[in-house]
Design a protein around this motif. Structure first.
Motif, PDB file in Angstrom:
ATOM      1  N   SER A  30       0.812  -1.219   0.000  1.00 36.66           N
ATOM      2  CA  SER A  30       0.000   0.000   0.000  1.00 36.66           C
ATOM      3  C   SER A  30       0.847   1.271   0.000  1.00 36.66           C
ATOM      4  CB  SER A  30      -0.912   0.016   1.231  1.00 36.66           C
ATOM      5  OG  SER A  30      -0.143   0.051   2.414  1.00 36.66           O
ATOM      6  N   ILE A  31       2.164   1.118  -0.038  1.00 36.26           N
ATOM      7  CA  ILE A  31       3.059   2.257   0.098  1.00 36.26           C
ATOM      8  C   ILE A  31       3.788   2.522  -1.213  1.00 36.26           C
ATOM      9  CG2 ILE A  31       5.106   3.135   1.296  1.00 36.26           C
ATOM     10  CD1 ILE A  31       2.559   2.992   2.972  1.00 36.26           C
ATOM     11  N   ASN A  32       3.795   3.774  -1.656  1.00 35.13           N
ATOM     12  CA  ASN A  32       4.648   4.100  -2.791  1.00 35.13           C
ATOM     13  C   ASN A  32       5.557   5.288  -2.527  1.00 35.13           C
ATOM     14  OD1 ASN A  32       2.314   5.995  -3.303  1.00 35.13           O
ATOM     15  ND2 ASN A  32       3.595   6.547  -5.029  1.00 35.13           N
ATOM     16  N   PHE A  33       5.415   5.927  -1.341  1.00 33.17           N
ATOM     17  CA  PHE A  33       6.386   6.961  -1.010  1.00 33.17           C
ATOM     18  C   PHE A  33       6.717   6.909   0.478  1.00 33.17           C
ATOM     19  CE2 PHE A  33       3.954  10.131   1.281  1.00 33.17           C
ATOM     20  CZ  PHE A  33       2.661  10.028   0.786  1.00 33.17           C
ATOM     21  N   MET A  34       7.927   7.310   0.780  1.00 31.63           N
ATOM     22  CA  MET A  34       8.414   7.413   2.155  1.00 31.63           C
ATOM     23  C   MET A  34       9.213   8.700   2.273  1.00 31.63           C
ATOM     24  SD  MET A  34       9.676   3.513   2.964  1.00 31.63           S
ATOM     25  CE  MET A  34      10.108   3.897   4.675  1.00 31.63           C
ATOM     26  N   GLY A  35       9.269   9.212   3.471  1.00 30.63           N
ATOM     27  CA  GLY A  35      10.024  10.441   3.622  1.00 30.63           C
ATOM     28  C   GLY A  35      10.128  10.901   5.045  1.00 30.63           C
ATOM     29  N   TRP A  36      10.506  12.173   5.181  1.00 31.58           N
ATOM     30  CA  TRP A  36      10.772  12.747   6.495  1.00 31.58           C
ATOM     31  C   TRP A  36      10.064  14.091   6.658  1.00 31.58           C
ATOM     32  CZ3 TRP A  36      13.468   9.875   9.939  1.00 31.58           C
ATOM     33  CH2 TRP A  36      14.181   8.792   9.434  1.00 31.58           C
ATOM     34  N   TYR A  37       9.499  14.273   7.822  1.00 33.94           N
ATOM     35  CA  TYR A  37       8.971  15.547   8.266  1.00 33.94           C
ATOM     36  C   TYR A  37       9.679  15.881   9.575  1.00 33.94           C
ATOM     37  CZ  TYR A  37       5.255  15.459   4.776  1.00 33.94           C
ATOM     38  OH  TYR A  37       4.566  15.454   3.590  1.00 33.94           O
ATOM     39  N   GLY A  42       7.111  24.541  19.269  1.00 32.18           N
ATOM     40  CA  GLY A  42       6.325  25.710  18.932  1.00 32.18           C
ATOM     41  C   GLY A  42       5.994  25.855  17.470  1.00 32.18           C
ATOM     42  N   ASN A  43       6.494  24.937  16.649  1.00 30.94           N
ATOM     43  CA  ASN A  43       6.247  25.004  15.206  1.00 30.94           C
ATOM     44  C   ASN A  43       5.363  23.852  14.742  1.00 30.94           C
ATOM     45  OD1 ASN A  43       7.964  27.170  15.256  1.00 30.94           O
ATOM     46  ND2 ASN A  43       9.599  26.198  14.071  1.00 30.94           N
ATOM     47  N   GLN A  44       4.796  24.039  13.566  1.00 32.18           N
ATOM     48  CA  GLN A  44       4.041  22.956  12.964  1.00 32.18           C
ATOM     49  C   GLN A  44       4.988  21.946  12.324  1.00 32.18           C
ATOM     50  OE1 GLN A  44       1.298  24.809  10.183  1.00 32.18           O
ATOM     51  NE2 GLN A  44      -0.286  24.951  11.751  1.00 32.18           N
ATOM     52  N   ARG A  45       4.501  20.731  12.164  1.00 32.24           N
ATOM     53  CA  ARG A  45       5.285  19.710  11.481  1.00 32.24           C
ATOM     54  C   ARG A  45       5.403  20.114  10.016  1.00 32.24           C
ATOM     55  NH1 ARG A  45       4.063  13.529  12.995  1.00 32.24           N
ATOM     56  NH2 ARG A  45       4.116  14.596  15.025  1.00 32.24           N
ATOM     57  N   GLU A  46       6.611  19.985   9.479  1.00 26.49           N
ATOM     58  CA  GLU A  46       6.851  20.426   8.110  1.00 26.49           C
ATOM     59  C   GLU A  46       7.604  19.378   7.303  1.00 26.49           C
ATOM     60  OE1 GLU A  46       9.287  23.950   8.261  1.00 26.49           O
ATOM     61  OE2 GLU A  46      11.043  22.853   8.996  1.00 26.49           O
ATOM     62  N   LEU A  47       7.404  19.443   6.004  1.00 27.04           N
ATOM     63  CA  LEU A  47       8.092  18.545   5.092  1.00 27.04           C
ATOM     64  C   LEU A  47       9.594  18.802   5.120  1.00 27.04           C
ATOM     65  CD1 LEU A  47       8.156  16.619   2.542  1.00 27.04           C
ATOM     66  CD2 LEU A  47       8.010  18.729   1.206  1.00 27.04           C
ATOM     67  N   PHE A 103       2.517  13.258  -2.156  1.00 26.74           N
ATOM     68  CA  PHE A 103       3.820  13.662  -1.668  1.00 26.74           C
ATOM     69  C   PHE A 103       4.401  14.792  -2.525  1.00 26.74           C
ATOM     70  CE2 PHE A 103       6.923  12.025  -4.750  1.00 26.74           C
ATOM     71  CZ  PHE A 103       6.144  11.185  -5.508  1.00 26.74           C
ATOM     72  N   LEU A 104       3.994  14.854  -3.767  1.00 23.77           N
ATOM     73  CA  LEU A 104       4.492  15.922  -4.637  1.00 23.77           C
ATOM     74  C   LEU A 104       4.015  17.293  -4.166  1.00 23.77           C
ATOM     75  CD1 LEU A 104       3.983  14.222  -8.114  1.00 23.77           C
ATOM     76  CD2 LEU A 104       6.136  14.543  -6.876  1.00 23.77           C
ATOM     77  N   ALA A 105       2.909  17.317  -3.450  1.00 25.25           N
ATOM     78  CA  ALA A 105       2.382  18.566  -2.903  1.00 25.25           C
ATOM     79  C   ALA A 105       2.778  18.765  -1.456  1.00 25.25           C
ATOM     80  CB  ALA A 105       0.853  18.593  -3.035  1.00 25.25           C
ATOM     81  N   GLY A 106       3.638  17.870  -0.941  1.00 30.41           N
ATOM     82  CA  GLY A 106       4.071  17.999   0.449  1.00 30.41           C
ATOM     83  C   GLY A 106       3.053  17.544   1.459  1.00 30.41           C
ATOM     84  N   ILE A 107       2.065  16.798   1.015  1.00 33.25           N
ATOM     85  CA  ILE A 107       1.037  16.288   1.929  1.00 33.25           C
ATOM     86  C   ILE A 107       1.499  14.941   2.472  1.00 33.25           C
ATOM     87  CG2 ILE A 107      -1.360  15.531   2.116  1.00 33.25           C
ATOM     88  CD1 ILE A 107      -1.988  17.420  -0.217  1.00 33.25           C
ATOM     89  N   PRO A 108       1.543  14.782   3.791  1.00 31.59           N
ATOM     90  CA  PRO A 108       2.060  13.537   4.355  1.00 31.59           C
ATOM     91  C   PRO A 108       1.139  12.356   4.122  1.00 31.59           C
ATOM     92  CG  PRO A 108       1.216  14.939   6.097  1.00 31.59           C
ATOM     93  CD  PRO A 108       1.185  15.751   4.846  1.00 31.59           C
ATOM     94  N   TRP A 112       3.131   7.083  10.365  1.00 31.43           N
ATOM     95  CA  TRP A 112       4.171   7.865  11.010  1.00 31.43           C
ATOM     96  C   TRP A 112       5.025   6.984  11.910  1.00 31.43           C
ATOM     97  CZ3 TRP A 112       5.006  12.841   9.713  1.00 31.43           C
ATOM     98  CH2 TRP A 112       3.964  13.563   9.124  1.00 31.43           C
ATOM     99  N   GLY A 113       6.299   7.318  11.982  1.00 33.48           N
ATOM    100  CA  GLY A 113       7.160   6.726  12.984  1.00 33.48           C
ATOM    101  C   GLY A 113       7.058   7.487  14.289  1.00 33.48           C
ATOM    102  N   GLN A 114       7.829   7.043  15.285  1.00 34.04           N
ATOM    103  CA  GLN A 114       7.778   7.648  16.611  1.00 34.04           C
ATOM    104  C   GLN A 114       8.575   8.939  16.691  1.00 34.04           C
ATOM    105  OE1 GLN A 114       5.890   6.573  19.321  1.00 34.04           O
ATOM    106  NE2 GLN A 114       4.970   5.377  17.673  1.00 34.04           N
ATOM    107  N   GLY A 115       9.492   9.124  15.777  1.00 36.03           N
ATOM    108  CA  GLY A 115      10.298  10.333  15.773  1.00 36.03           C
ATOM    109  C   GLY A 115      11.667  10.126  16.396  1.00 36.03           C
ATOM    110  N   THR A 116      12.639  10.869  15.898  1.00 36.71           N
ATOM    111  CA  THR A 116      13.995  10.838  16.441  1.00 36.71           C
ATOM    112  C   THR A 116      14.500  12.278  16.558  1.00 36.71           C
ATOM    113  OG1 THR A 116      16.201   9.859  16.186  1.00 36.71           O
ATOM    114  CG2 THR A 116      15.098  10.537  14.170  1.00 36.71           C
ATOM    115  N   GLN A 117      15.117  12.579  17.685  1.00 39.22           N
ATOM    116  CA  GLN A 117      15.567  13.944  17.956  1.00 39.22           C
ATOM    117  C   GLN A 117      16.883  14.230  17.241  1.00 39.22           C
ATOM    118  OE1 GLN A 117      14.083  16.489  19.983  1.00 39.22           O
ATOM    119  NE2 GLN A 117      15.670  17.744  19.026  1.00 39.22           N
ATOM    120  N   VAL A 118      16.918  15.368  16.568  1.00 39.79           N
ATOM    121  CA  VAL A 118      18.152  15.890  15.978  1.00 39.79           C
ATOM    122  C   VAL A 118      18.404  17.251  16.608  1.00 39.79           C
ATOM    123  CG1 VAL A 118      19.254  16.765  13.890  1.00 39.79           C
ATOM    124  CG2 VAL A 118      17.927  14.638  13.814  1.00 39.79           C
TER     125      VAL A 118
END
Length: 122
Positions: A30-37, A42-47, A103-108, A112-118
């Motif tokens: 069911s998946i054809n794209f993967m990526g990172w946000y 204080g900010n919104q999640r972004e591509l 994904f071409l429009a930046g729509i997730p 989702w994964g759990q997230g990793t801190q950078v």
């Protein structure tokens, strides 16, 4: 269902590099794209960057020329090579996966994964 597990976050000085990885498992048909946000406090999640199974990519303007997304379809894994890191890149980075052309429009995608801190220190 699809499960996403991230790896590779951490603390780095400005100008340094990090590589994030995200391994996917489950109903991969069911998946054809993967990526990172990413999401900073204080900010919104972004591509950040996404890549399709065919290799099409979409990057945020703020990371173009510094970050590179790649994908190993055989391993259902996506990577994000981050170079020339800046303090403003500090955020929680989330792996994302989905289907279609959104994904071409930046729509997730749906998953989702759990997230990793950078954290990039100045």
């Amino acid at each position: 269902q699809v499960q996403l597990v991230e790896s590779g976050g951490g603390l780095v000085q400005a100008g340094g590099s990090l590589r994030l990885g995200c391994a996917a498992s489950g109903s991969m048909f069911s998946i054809n794209f993967m990526g990172w946000y990413r999401q900073a406090p204080g900010n919104q999640r972004e591509l950040v960057a996404v890549i399709s199974s065919g290799g099409s990519t979409n990057y945020a303007d703020s990371v173009k020329g510094r970050f590179t997304i790649s994908r190993d379809n055989a391993k259902n894994t996506v990577y994000l090579q981050m170079n020339s890191l800046k303090p403003e890149d500090t955020a929680v980075y989330y792996c994302n996966a989905g289907s279609g052309l959104q994904f071409l429009a930046g729509i997730p995608g749906k998953y989702w994964g759990q997230g990793t801190q950078v954290t990039v220190s100045s």
